[in-house]
Design an enzyme around this catalytic site. Structure first.
Site, short mmCIF file in Angstrom:
data_model
loop_
_atom_site.label_atom_id
_atom_site.label_comp_id
_atom_site.label_asym_id
_atom_site.label_seq_id
_atom_site.Cartn_x
_atom_site.Cartn_y
_atom_site.Cartn_z
N SER A 147 58.77 -4.83 1.96
CA SER A 147 59.28 -4.21 0.73
C SER A 147 60.17 -3.05 1.11
O SER A 147 59.99 -2.43 2.17
CB SER A 147 58.12 -3.71 -0.14
OG SER A 147 58.59 -2.93 -1.22
N TYR A 160 50.85 2.19 -1.99
CA TYR A 160 51.67 1.02 -1.65
C TYR A 160 52.71 1.35 -0.59
O TYR A 160 52.90 0.59 0.36
CB TYR A 160 52.34 0.49 -2.92
CG TYR A 160 53.12 -0.78 -2.72
CD1 TYR A 160 52.48 -1.95 -2.30
CD2 TYR A 160 54.49 -0.83 -2.98
CE1 TYR A 160 53.19 -3.13 -2.14
CE2 TYR A 160 55.21 -2.01 -2.82
CZ TYR A 160 54.55 -3.16 -2.40
OH TYR A 160 55.26 -4.33 -2.23
#
Length: 262
Positions: A147, A160
């Site tokens: 990501s 995250y």
């Protein structure tokens, strides 16, 4: 292992992936399902793994793949999954997710542990288990779907972003460790991708999940990322796509998103 039934490809025997077996984790929905579908169409023998076996088997039946249960947080599950495979040429480490949007001051440590377990340790478990087969293939690929959260930080994304930074660091180390071996290490880092579950799992509200993408002209969808994955995997094997960052045009950076539509 002996007794494993042969696969039937939806893409037939032709295509850039013909003769190669690709494993896709987290394949029951989103980017994983789209990637499995694309790779099958490109001629790969596809094996899909995920916890939700009912959805996995439905996908496998539709694309001519083989479905195996897989929980990347459970070593016994990973071991059983690896033992059921005769050959692996490609590993797409896609399983992952975000489970909260809390500030550090409000951190839920159980959520932090879950986020790290799924994204980082899960990727390590599966990669470690399948590396012998990838080496034996003579031209293996480890592809990790990470990501842009592994490259920058942002408010409300501490658990995250910390986990995805860990994934990014692990991928870099693995590439160094395997440089003398016939295994490529590829990282695809998507930005804003509109899938049915990612933001919903994180925010636990359909209204809040929808707000993430509200007004954004053409956010990425799972098929866009699958296209990038398939392209990277089908380059000549001496061509290594170390890191591909892919965002919608409306997202210039993690914190800069143009919202021009209602």
């Amino acid at each position: 292992m002996s007794g494993v039934p042969p696969l039937t490809r939806s893409g037939g025997s032709e295509g850039p992936g013909a003769g190669r077996t690709a494993v896709v984790t987290g394949a029951s929905s989103g980017i994983g399902a789209a990637t499995a579908t694309r790779l099958a169409a490109d001629g790969f023998d596809v094996v899909v793994g995920a916890r939700r076996v009912d959805r996995l088997e439905e996908l496998a039946a539709a694309i001519g793949a083989r479905a195996l249960p897989l929980d990347v947080t459970d070593q016994a599950s990973v071991d059983a999954f690896a033992a059921a495979l005769e050959r692996v040429d490609v590993l797409v480490n896609n399983a992952g997710g975000a489970f909260d949007a809390n500030a550090v001051a409000d951190a839920d440590l159980d959520s932090w542990a879950r986020t790290y377990e799924v994204n980082v340790l899960g990727t390590v478990r599966v990669t470690k288990a399948l590396l012998p087969a990838l080496r034996a293939s003579g031209a293996g690929d480890v592809l990790v779907v990470s990501s842009t959260a592994g490259l920058v930080t942002y408010e409300g994304g501490s658990s995250y972003t910390a986990a995805k930074h860990g994934v990014h660091a692990m991928v870099g180390a693995l590439r160094l460790e395997l440089v003398a071996e016939p295994v490529r290490v590829i990282e695809i880092a998507p930005g804003m991708v509109h899938t049915e579950e990612f933001s919903l799992n994180r925010l636990e509200s359909q209204e809040k999940a929808d707000a993430v993408y509200r007004g954004v002209r053409e956010p990425l969808v799972a098929d866009d990322v699958a296209d990038c994955i398939a392209w990277a995997l089908t380059r000549p094997h001496h061509v290594n796509v170390d890191l591909m960052v892919v965002r919608p045009r409306a997202q210039a950076a993690q914190h800069k998103v143009f919202r021009g539509q209602d």
